[in-house]
Scaffold this motif. Structure first.
Motif, mmCIF file in Angstrom:
data_model
loop_
_atom_site.group_PDB
_atom_site.id
_atom_site.type_symbol
_atom_site.label_atom_id
_atom_site.label_comp_id
_atom_site.label_asym_id
_atom_site.label_seq_id
_atom_site.Cartn_x
_atom_site.Cartn_y
_atom_site.Cartn_z
ATOM 1 N N MET A 1 4.024 -5.690 15.853
ATOM 2 C CA MET A 1 4.136 -5.668 14.390
ATOM 3 C C MET A 1 3.761 -7.031 13.831
ATOM 4 S SD MET A 1 7.443 -4.833 12.016
ATOM 5 C CE MET A 1 7.177 -4.318 10.325
ATOM 6 N N ILE A 2 3.042 -7.041 12.687
ATOM 7 C CA ILE A 2 2.646 -8.285 12.034
ATOM 8 C C ILE A 2 3.108 -8.244 10.578
ATOM 9 C CG2 ILE A 2 0.731 -9.751 11.304
ATOM 10 C CD1 ILE A 2 -0.823 -8.758 13.735
ATOM 11 N N ILE A 3 3.845 -9.278 10.176
ATOM 12 C CA ILE A 3 4.313 -9.417 8.804
ATOM 13 C C ILE A 3 3.727 -10.694 8.221
ATOM 14 C CG2 ILE A 3 6.332 -9.833 7.349
ATOM 15 C CD1 ILE A 3 7.945 -8.110 9.267
ATOM 16 N N ASP A 4 3.092 -10.567 7.065
ATOM 17 C CA ASP A 4 2.529 -11.704 6.334
ATOM 18 C C ASP A 4 3.502 -12.046 5.215
ATOM 19 O OD1 ASP A 4 1.100 -13.503 4.813
ATOM 20 O OD2 ASP A 4 -0.740 -12.322 4.746
ATOM 21 N N ALA A 24 -6.949 -3.327 1.866
ATOM 22 C CA ALA A 24 -8.058 -3.123 2.809
ATOM 23 C C ALA A 24 -8.048 -4.187 3.893
ATOM 24 C CB ALA A 24 -9.389 -3.137 2.057
ATOM 25 N N SER A 25 -7.735 -5.417 3.513
ATOM 26 C CA SER A 25 -7.656 -6.501 4.492
ATOM 27 C C SER A 25 -6.511 -6.272 5.474
ATOM 28 C CB SER A 25 -7.477 -7.839 3.775
ATOM 29 O OG SER A 25 -7.392 -8.904 4.696
ATOM 30 N N MET A 26 -5.373 -5.840 4.961
ATOM 31 C CA MET A 26 -4.237 -5.541 5.844
ATOM 32 C C MET A 26 -4.605 -4.447 6.841
ATOM 33 S SD MET A 26 -1.098 -5.706 3.082
ATOM 34 C CE MET A 26 0.137 -5.102 4.240
ATOM 35 N N ASP A 27 -5.312 -3.428 6.365
ATOM 36 C CA ASP A 27 -5.752 -2.352 7.267
ATOM 37 C C ASP A 27 -6.709 -2.891 8.326
ATOM 38 O OD1 ASP A 27 -4.274 -0.431 5.958
ATOM 39 O OD2 ASP A 27 -5.938 0.240 4.692
ATOM 40 N N LYS A 28 -7.670 -3.685 7.876
ATOM 41 C CA LYS A 28 -8.716 -4.167 8.787
ATOM 42 C C LYS A 28 -8.141 -5.063 9.872
ATOM 43 C CE LYS A 28 -13.303 -6.332 8.766
ATOM 44 N NZ LYS A 28 -14.420 -6.828 7.897
ATOM 45 N N TYR A 29 -7.165 -5.898 9.518
ATOM 46 C CA TYR A 29 -6.635 -6.880 10.471
ATOM 47 C C TYR A 29 -5.254 -6.475 11.012
ATOM 48 C CZ TYR A 29 -10.650 -9.537 9.077
ATOM 49 O OH TYR A 29 -11.957 -9.925 8.835
ATOM 50 N N GLU A 30 -4.871 -5.242 10.739
ATOM 51 C CA GLU A 30 -3.662 -4.642 11.315
ATOM 52 C C GLU A 30 -2.396 -5.428 10.977
ATOM 53 O OE1 GLU A 30 -4.629 -4.165 15.473
ATOM 54 O OE2 GLU A 30 -5.760 -2.335 15.063
ATOM 55 N N LYS A 69 5.812 -0.674 -5.318
ATOM 56 C CA LYS A 69 6.488 0.625 -5.247
ATOM 57 C C LYS A 69 5.555 1.757 -4.833
ATOM 58 C CE LYS A 69 10.461 -0.244 -8.224
ATOM 59 N NZ LYS A 69 11.194 0.136 -9.450
ATOM 60 N N GLN A 70 4.255 1.531 -4.949
ATOM 61 C CA GLN A 70 3.305 2.527 -4.441
ATOM 62 C C GLN A 70 3.249 2.510 -2.918
ATOM 63 O OE1 GLN A 70 -0.635 2.782 -6.563
ATOM 64 N NE2 GLN A 70 0.228 1.084 -7.727
ATOM 65 N N TYR A 71 3.578 1.348 -2.312
ATOM 66 C CA TYR A 71 3.469 1.171 -0.862
ATOM 67 C C TYR A 71 4.734 0.488 -0.337
ATOM 68 C CZ TYR A 71 -1.361 1.908 -2.280
ATOM 69 O OH TYR A 71 -2.511 2.424 -2.843
ATOM 70 N N PRO A 72 5.895 1.101 -0.518
ATOM 71 C CA PRO A 72 7.160 0.410 -0.214
ATOM 72 C C PRO A 72 7.374 0.092 1.250
ATOM 73 C CG PRO A 72 7.543 2.734 -0.675
ATOM 74 C CD PRO A 72 6.112 2.466 -1.034
ATOM 75 N N THR A 73 6.687 0.775 2.148
ATOM 76 C CA THR A 73 6.835 0.444 3.566
ATOM 77 C C THR A 73 5.848 -0.625 4.009
ATOM 78 O OG1 THR A 73 5.312 2.186 4.288
ATOM 79 C CG2 THR A 73 7.644 2.772 4.074
ATOM 80 N N ARG A 74 4.953 -1.038 3.119
ATOM 81 C CA ARG A 74 3.930 -2.012 3.479
ATOM 82 C C ARG A 74 4.023 -3.303 2.678
ATOM 83 N NH1 ARG A 74 -1.937 -0.436 4.390
ATOM 84 N NH2 ARG A 74 -1.573 -2.095 5.904
ATOM 85 N N LEU A 223 -11.830 -10.074 1.296
ATOM 86 C CA LEU A 223 -11.484 -9.091 2.305
ATOM 87 C C LEU A 223 -11.288 -9.713 3.679
ATOM 88 C CD1 LEU A 223 -11.212 -6.104 3.247
ATOM 89 C CD2 LEU A 223 -13.700 -6.116 3.560
ATOM 90 N N ASP A 224 -12.114 -10.681 4.026
ATOM 91 C CA ASP A 224 -12.085 -11.242 5.377
ATOM 92 C C ASP A 224 -11.436 -12.620 5.441
ATOM 93 O OD1 ASP A 224 -13.291 -9.110 6.898
ATOM 94 O OD2 ASP A 224 -15.125 -9.540 5.776
ATOM 95 N N THR A 225 -10.469 -12.854 4.556
ATOM 96 C CA THR A 225 -9.682 -14.087 4.645
ATOM 97 C C THR A 225 -9.138 -14.283 6.061
ATOM 98 O OG1 THR A 225 -9.020 -13.984 2.311
ATOM 99 C CG2 THR A 225 -7.616 -15.275 3.792
ATOM 100 N N LEU A 226 -8.703 -13.194 6.678
ATOM 101 C CA LEU A 226 -8.055 -13.292 7.989
ATOM 102 C C LEU A 226 -9.040 -13.376 9.144
ATOM 103 C CD1 LEU A 226 -5.024 -10.881 7.522
ATOM 104 C CD2 LEU A 226 -5.295 -13.278 6.865
ATOM 105 N N SER A 227 -10.339 -13.401 8.834
ATOM 106 C CA SER A 227 -11.330 -13.627 9.896
ATOM 107 C C SER A 227 -11.486 -15.104 10.203
ATOM 108 C CB SER A 227 -12.693 -13.050 9.495
ATOM 109 O OG SER A 227 -13.280 -13.820 8.441
#
Length: 270
Positions: A1-4, A24-30, A69-74, A223-227
């Motif tokens: 699990m990764i938490i930012d 989209a970035s969270m999805d791409k970089y898990e 509130k649209q994505y409360p688990t994320r 999008l690719d900040t985490l690259s």
């Protein structure tokens, strides 16, 4: 699990586009979960439109909460505070936060964007609030006249009940002063936003296994900040932290410090 623990939204190019880019970035970089604050609340922003710069803390928080509130688990929210124009948290802001504590986990203070040091008297009513609500305070630290981490040390030693996070561990420096700040105040923690992994590993191994947590400033560079190679080192565990320390860095410490809504053993079984 990764938490930012250090992500943002802002009206650049628009709020909706920024939100979409972050997801989209969270999805791409898990990245599983991110704590977001709204940069539109900055009191002295660079190049912001009059419409954006005219919003108050509560309006910006409500925008953040609509997204969260649209994505409360994320997603979770951090409240960006404005101590110059708003002399303490308003009754409406306090009530809104109290009524939404299942989504709100911290206060965010950016000394440079507020042109105010964290040890200014202007922060006192906000720190009183943070202490009462048991809200950690994420503070931008950097080598400039407003953001020096030593100012945070001054406050932390006077406010031992508040947990402070030194974002960037003294940006624009070699981070040595930031590391020393953690030694001076046991209630200061740090995030990894633009901090080389070797520095984070040093903190975890020599100061304490709970004192660093993953944070990125995403999506400040799109999008690719985490690259960025700096963040790739964390994903690959380049410093060869033990499995236990790496999990602490990437999720467990944030879960504990911010009281995030994950079971105590969640990150250990992933």
């Amino acid at each position: 699990m990764i938490i930012d623990c250090h992500a943002h939204i802002m009206s650049s190019p628009s709020l909706l586009e920024c939100e979409d880019t972050l997801l989209a970035s969270m999805d791409k970089y898990e990245v599983d979960f991110a704590l977001v604050s709204n940069c539109d609340a900055a009191e002295f922003p660079t190049g912001a439109s009059a419409e954006v710069s005219g919003k108050d803390a509560l309006a910006c928080l409500k925008e953040t909460m609509t997204f969260v509130k649209q994505y409360p688990t994320r997603l979770g929210a951090a409240v960006w505070i404005r101590p110059v124009f708003e002399k303490g948290p308003s009754r409406e802001l306090r009530e809104y936060v109290s009524n939404n504590r299942d989504h709100i986990f911290a206060l965010k203070f950016h000394p440079y964007a507020e042109r105010t040091r964290v040890d200014s008297p202007l922060l006192e009513p906000y720190l009183d609030w943070a202490e009462k609500e048991k809200l950690p305070v994420l503070v931008h630290t950097a080598e400039d006249e407003y953001s020096d981490v030593d100012f945070l040390v001054n406050v932390a030693n006077l406010r031992p009940k508040i947990r402070f996070i030194a974002a960037h561990l003294q940006l624009l420096s070699d981070h040595s002063k930031g590391v020393e700040a953690l030694r001076k105040a046991p209630n200061i923690y740090a995030d990894t936003a633009w901090v080389p992994m070797k520095i984070s590993a040093k903190v975890l191994r020599s100061i304490g296994p709970s004192r660093m947590m993953f944070g990125t400033d995403n999506p400040i560079d799109g999008l690719d900040t985490l690259s960025n190679p700096m963040y790739a080192d964390y994903f690959k565990n380049k410093s060869r932290l033990s499995a236990c320390l790496w999990k602490r860095l990437m999720s467990r410490n944030a879960i504990d410090l911010f009281s995030l809504p994950f079971p105590k053993d969640f990150s250990e079984v992933q």
